[in-house]
Design a protein around this motif. Structure first.
Motif, mmCIF file in Angstrom:
data_model
loop_
_atom_site.group_PDB
_atom_site.id
_atom_site.type_symbol
_atom_site.label_atom_id
_atom_site.label_comp_id
_atom_site.label_asym_id
_atom_site.label_seq_id
_atom_site.Cartn_x
_atom_site.Cartn_y
_atom_site.Cartn_z
ATOM 1 N N ASP A 31 28.503 -14.218 48.687
ATOM 2 C CA ASP A 31 26.948 -14.030 48.745
ATOM 3 C C ASP A 31 26.803 -12.409 49.160
ATOM 4 O O ASP A 31 27.285 -11.807 49.552
ATOM 5 C CB ASP A 31 26.309 -14.687 49.706
ATOM 6 N N ASN A 69 20.079 -5.978 44.355
ATOM 7 C CA ASN A 69 20.170 -7.313 44.739
ATOM 8 C C ASN A 69 21.471 -7.883 44.048
ATOM 9 O O ASN A 69 22.859 -8.643 44.566
ATOM 10 C CB ASN A 69 19.924 -8.634 44.778
ATOM 11 N N ASN A 70 21.879 -7.867 42.550
ATOM 12 C CA ASN A 70 22.377 -8.296 41.878
ATOM 13 C C ASN A 70 23.961 -8.084 41.327
ATOM 14 O O ASN A 70 25.353 -7.376 41.604
ATOM 15 C CB ASN A 70 22.650 -8.136 39.781
ATOM 16 N N GLU A 73 25.514 -8.921 44.779
ATOM 17 C CA GLU A 73 26.553 -10.205 44.776
ATOM 18 C C GLU A 73 27.715 -9.743 43.872
ATOM 19 O O GLU A 73 28.267 -10.152 44.039
ATOM 20 C CB GLU A 73 25.461 -11.110 43.633
ATOM 21 N N SER A 98 24.330 -16.754 42.429
ATOM 22 C CA SER A 98 23.917 -16.168 41.747
ATOM 23 C C SER A 98 23.805 -16.380 40.571
ATOM 24 O O SER A 98 25.046 -16.431 40.600
ATOM 25 C CB SER A 98 24.477 -15.131 41.739
ATOM 26 N N HIS A 137 28.893 -21.799 40.118
ATOM 27 C CA HIS A 137 27.192 -21.589 41.066
ATOM 28 C C HIS A 137 27.037 -22.807 41.818
ATOM 29 O O HIS A 137 27.234 -24.017 41.086
ATOM 30 C CB HIS A 137 25.976 -22.233 39.824
#
Length: 157
Positions: A31, A69-70, A73, A98, A137
């Motif tokens: 994460d 955030n991406n 990830e 994600s 996912h």
């Protein structure tokens, strides 16, 4: 220094590494998060012998500094994959919450943002070294362990 080396220098192992069996399947939850987007970011990775993280092999946190955030990830996926590969794991199921990163990694979505392309390219290269790999996912509630580690990483920034 390569793109990946920047992250290796920031990574911190958080759990004693146990013996790895090359003929066993392992599970990785990873994460990443950002407080603000972009903002203070970190990634968390846990590799275990079981899907529920009861038999943890290793944990890793990566304080990332200022990222989206991406990016966080992707950094978690890239560095967790590298860790698993360097430990000698051959069969791994990787789980992230994600949906974007999972779909980009699996080729369902194109990686359009320039900042994410190095993460994608390095991750795909690392994943090609496994004999069996799945990137799946999962809903957030099934990724709590890795989420807690990513928050721990952000606390160190």
């Amino acid at each position: 220094m390569t793109f990946v080396d920047e992250f290796i220098s920031k990574a911190k192992l958080e759990h004693k590494i146990t013996e790895i069996s090359s003929n066993k399947k392992y599970y990785m939850h990873c994460d990443g998060g950002s407080r603000g987007n972009p903002g203070i970011a970190g990634s968390g990775i846990v590799i275990s012998e079981d899907i529920d993280n009861r038999n943890v092999v290793v944990e890793m946190i990566i304080p990332l500094g200022h990222k989206t955030n991406n990016e966080a990830e992707w950094a978690g996926l890239m560095m967790g994959s590298l860790l698993a590969e360097r430990l000698g794991i051959k069969d791994i199921e990787i789980r992230l919450d994600s949906e974007l990163v999972v779909n980009q990694c699996n080729g369902k979505y194109r990686v359009k943002h320039e900042a994410l392309k190095p993460y994608y390219n390095n991750t795909v290269d690392i994943l090609s070294k496994f004999s069996n790999v799945k990137v799946l996912h999962v809903r957030r509630e099934y990724n709590k362990y890795a989420d807690a580690l990513s928050n721990k990483a952000m606390d160190l920034v």
